[in-house]
Design a protein around this motif. Structure first.
Motif, short mmCIF file in Angstrom:
data_model
loop_
_atom_site.label_atom_id
_atom_site.label_comp_id
_atom_site.label_asym_id
_atom_site.label_seq_id
_atom_site.Cartn_x
_atom_site.Cartn_y
_atom_site.Cartn_z
N ALA A 161 0.81 -1.27 0.12
CA ALA A 161 0.19 0.05 0.21
C ALA A 161 0.91 1.48 0.13
CB ALA A 161 -0.94 0.05 1.10
N SER A 162 1.89 1.24 0.53
CA SER A 162 2.75 2.42 0.77
C SER A 162 3.64 2.75 -0.73
CB SER A 162 4.04 2.23 1.62
OG SER A 162 4.99 1.35 1.23
N SER A 163 3.40 1.82 -1.70
CA SER A 163 3.97 2.04 -2.86
C SER A 163 2.82 2.68 -3.96
CB SER A 163 4.48 0.69 -3.62
OG SER A 163 3.32 -0.12 -3.93
N LEU A 164 1.77 2.66 -3.30
CA LEU A 164 0.48 3.58 -3.89
C LEU A 164 0.96 5.00 -4.02
CD1 LEU A 164 -2.46 1.68 -2.46
CD2 LEU A 164 -1.45 1.16 -4.53
N ALA A 165 0.14 5.82 -4.81
CA ALA A 165 0.37 7.02 -4.98
C ALA A 165 0.00 7.76 -3.48
CB ALA A 165 -0.70 7.81 -5.91
N ALA A 166 0.83 8.80 -3.10
CA ALA A 166 0.87 9.35 -2.01
C ALA A 166 -0.49 9.91 -1.42
CB ALA A 166 1.80 10.67 -2.03
N GLN A 167 -1.40 10.11 -2.47
CA GLN A 167 -2.84 10.59 -1.85
C GLN A 167 -3.49 9.48 -1.50
OE1 GLN A 167 -1.19 12.01 -4.58
NE2 GLN A 167 -0.95 13.89 -3.72
N ALA A 168 -3.04 8.25 -1.79
CA ALA A 168 -4.32 6.87 -1.59
C ALA A 168 -4.31 6.74 -0.03
CB ALA A 168 -3.55 6.01 -2.22
N GLN A 169 -5.47 6.65 0.44
CA GLN A 169 -5.66 6.34 1.83
C GLN A 169 -5.90 5.05 2.02
OE1 GLN A 169 -6.03 9.09 4.19
NE2 GLN A 169 -5.70 6.99 5.49
N VAL A 170 -5.22 4.54 3.13
CA VAL A 170 -5.26 2.94 3.55
C VAL A 170 -6.21 2.92 4.99
CG1 VAL A 170 -4.11 0.96 4.23
CG2 VAL A 170 -3.24 2.66 2.38
N ASP A 212 -13.81 -11.88 13.75
CA ASP A 212 -13.03 -13.01 14.48
C ASP A 212 -11.67 -12.59 14.96
OD1 ASP A 212 -14.58 -15.04 13.61
OD2 ASP A 212 -13.59 -15.15 11.75
N GLY A 213 -11.59 -10.85 14.90
CA GLY A 213 -10.21 -10.65 15.53
C GLY A 213 -9.20 -10.26 14.48
N LYS A 214 -9.47 -10.58 13.33
CA LYS A 214 -8.48 -10.55 12.41
C LYS A 214 -8.25 -9.05 11.92
CE LYS A 214 -8.25 -15.48 10.53
NZ LYS A 214 -8.43 -16.05 9.37
N VAL A 215 -7.14 -8.79 11.69
CA VAL A 215 -6.94 -7.28 11.23
C VAL A 215 -6.81 -7.35 9.62
CG1 VAL A 215 -5.21 -5.27 11.25
CG2 VAL A 215 -5.85 -6.74 13.53
N HIS A 216 -7.29 -6.20 9.10
CA HIS A 216 -7.21 -6.15 7.59
C HIS A 216 -6.95 -4.81 7.39
CE1 HIS A 216 -9.64 -10.02 6.90
NE2 HIS A 216 -10.18 -9.82 8.11
N TYR A 217 -6.48 -4.82 6.04
CA TYR A 217 -5.97 -3.29 5.48
C TYR A 217 -6.63 -3.17 4.09
CZ TYR A 217 -2.47 -3.53 9.06
OH TYR A 217 -1.60 -3.43 10.08
N SER A 218 -7.37 -2.01 4.01
CA SER A 218 -8.02 -1.90 2.81
C SER A 218 -8.08 -0.40 2.31
CB SER A 218 -9.76 -2.17 2.97
OG SER A 218 -10.39 -1.90 1.91
N ASP A 219 -8.33 -0.04 0.96
CA ASP A 219 -8.25 1.19 0.42
C ASP A 219 -9.71 1.96 0.70
OD1 ASP A 219 -9.68 -0.46 -1.32
OD2 ASP A 219 -8.85 0.55 -3.13
N LYS A 220 -10.56 1.14 1.19
CA LYS A 220 -11.90 1.45 1.68
C LYS A 220 -12.38 1.34 2.99
CE LYS A 220 -13.92 0.60 -3.05
NZ LYS A 220 -12.92 0.21 -3.68
#
Length: 140
Positions: free
Chosen positions: A12-21, A28-36
């Motif tokens: 995700a850090s390689s995306l454009a600087a304006q992209a939000q993560v 179930d307590g699992k951590v996820h990352y998304s652009d939304k």
């Protein structure tokens, strides 16, 4: 799998600087990352990508030149090696022919100062031993 969030964060850090993560946790307590933003998703502020190195193109070209040069060196070495192998094969053939001549003929004469000089049995045997040794070391 433990490093999956880190990999996703790096990707995700390689995306454009304006992209939000966004980071969110499922039932179930699992951590996820998304652009939304999903459910309880919290925005993560990623550092801006560093500017491109202006010397990178020059270094890349230098590395390409080195690679091309080493490729040429390998080709030259291969050709040199093939030439040497051909020369050695030629020498082997000549020595084999000469040895066969020595074995087929009782008396061997050599030209020396315009005179024919016959080899004695000891010298003939020594020369034949040298030829056999050369063939064994280089031609078999």
């Amino acid at each position: 799998m433990r490093n999956m969030p880190l990999l996703i964060l790096l990707a995700a850090s390689s995306l454009a600087a304006q992209a939000q993560v966004y980071k969110w946790t499922d039932a179930d307590g699992k951590v996820h990352y998304s652009d939304k933003a999903v459910g309880n998703g919290q925005p993560i502020h990623l550092p801006a990508s560093p500017p491109a190195d202006p010397a990178a193109g020059t270094r890349l070209q230098e590395l390409r030149n080195q690679l091309d040069g080493s490729h040429l060196n390998r080709e030259e070495e291969k050709q040199k090696s093939q030439k040497q192998a051909g020369e050695l094969q030629s020498q082997c053939s000549k020595v084999q022919e000469r040895l066969k001549g020595f074995e087929d003929h009782g008396r061997i004469a050599q030209e020396k100062d315009g005179q024919r000089d016959y080899l004695d049995a000891g010298r003939k045997d020594a020369l034949m031993a040298e030829m056999r040794s050369f063939l064994k070391e280089n031609c078999e």
